[in-house]
Design a protein around this motif. Structure first.
Motif, PDB file in Angstrom:
ATOM      1  N   SER A  37     -40.398  21.086 -34.433  1.00  0.00           N
ATOM      2  CA  SER A  37     -40.561  21.551 -35.845  1.00  0.00           C
ATOM      3  C   SER A  37     -39.061  22.005 -36.352  1.00  0.00           C
ATOM      4  O   SER A  37     -38.718  21.539 -37.246  1.00  0.00           O
ATOM      5  N   CYS A  40     -37.138  18.667 -36.996  1.00  0.00           N
ATOM      6  CA  CYS A  40     -37.589  18.148 -38.268  1.00  0.00           C
ATOM      7  C   CYS A  40     -36.950  18.795 -39.541  1.00  0.00           C
ATOM      8  O   CYS A  40     -36.389  18.418 -40.201  1.00  0.00           O
ATOM      9  N   ASP A  44     -34.399  17.528 -42.210  1.00  0.00           N
ATOM     10  CA  ASP A  44     -34.861  17.565 -43.374  1.00  0.00           C
ATOM     11  C   ASP A  44     -33.812  18.251 -44.416  1.00  0.00           C
ATOM     12  O   ASP A  44     -33.681  18.092 -45.567  1.00  0.00           O
ATOM     13  N   LYS A  65     -35.089  11.153 -38.358  1.00  0.00           N
ATOM     14  CA  LYS A  65     -36.230  12.054 -39.180  1.00  0.00           C
ATOM     15  C   LYS A  65     -37.280  11.159 -38.851  1.00  0.00           C
ATOM     16  O   LYS A  65     -38.575  12.172 -38.460  1.00  0.00           O
ATOM     17  N   TRP A  68     -38.613  11.911 -34.955  1.00  0.00           N
ATOM     18  CA  TRP A  68     -39.051  13.316 -34.656  1.00  0.00           C
ATOM     19  C   TRP A  68     -40.095  13.623 -35.351  1.00  0.00           C
ATOM     20  O   TRP A  68     -41.063  14.452 -34.849  1.00  0.00           O
ATOM     21  N   ARG A  69     -40.266  13.325 -36.611  1.00  0.00           N
ATOM     22  CA  ARG A  69     -41.672  13.689 -37.330  1.00  0.00           C
ATOM     23  C   ARG A  69     -42.594  12.993 -36.618  1.00  0.00           C
ATOM     24  O   ARG A  69     -43.812  13.601 -36.408  1.00  0.00           O
ATOM     25  N   THR A  86     -45.021  12.155 -41.832  1.00  0.00           N
ATOM     26  CA  THR A  86     -44.094  11.367 -41.117  1.00  0.00           C
ATOM     27  C   THR A  86     -44.025  10.056 -42.109  1.00  0.00           C
ATOM     28  O   THR A  86     -43.039   9.515 -42.087  1.00  0.00           O
ATOM     29  N   ALA A  89     -41.356  10.442 -44.111  1.00  0.00           N
ATOM     30  CA  ALA A  89     -39.881   9.905 -43.747  1.00  0.00           C
ATOM     31  C   ALA A  89     -39.800   8.432 -43.497  1.00  0.00           C
ATOM     32  O   ALA A  89     -38.678   7.877 -43.782  1.00  0.00           O
TER      33      ALA A  89
END
Length: 113
Positions: A37, A40, A44, A65, A68-69, A86, A89
């Motif tokens: 988290s 992310c 972000d 991004k 990792w999401r 996700t 992204a």
């Protein structure tokens, strides 16, 4: 893979960014979920800072991004709200002039295992 930030690079970025608490991101008690988290959130909310700190290209940030999401989604057991996160992204990759879709497919394959 040098096209996304590694776990070690993300750990370093999270420490360097020293992000204050946020009400926009869920916090988790489980260490791995908390770590993912934070990755992310850094990608972000601190995209410009990461670009400046690392000299990385926008494609590396956006691909990271997405990756990792996807890892966060997989760790959470693929609930619908994480899947949507996700997918957003993936949509962000449209900001790039030339998306390496073969790499995106390889990332998907990595996330599936």
């Amino acid at each position: 893979m040098d096209r996304i930030f590694t776990r070690e690079e993300m750990d370093c970025l999270v420490r360097t960014l020293d992000m204050p608490p946020s009400t926009r991101y869920v916090t988790f008690s489980e260490a791995e979920m908390k770590r993912l988290s934070a990755y992310c959130r850094a990608l972000d909310e601190y995209e410009q800072e990461i670009l400046a700190l690392t000299g990385a290209s926008l494609d590396k940030v956006l691909l990271s991004k997405y990756y990792w999401r996807g890892r966060l989604e997989a760790q959470a057991g693929h609930p619908a709200d994480f899947a949507q996160y996700t997918f957003k992204a993936l949509e962000e990759l449209e900001r790039l002039e030339d998306v390496d879709w073969a790499l995106v497919e390889r990332l998907d394959s990595m996330l599936a295992h």
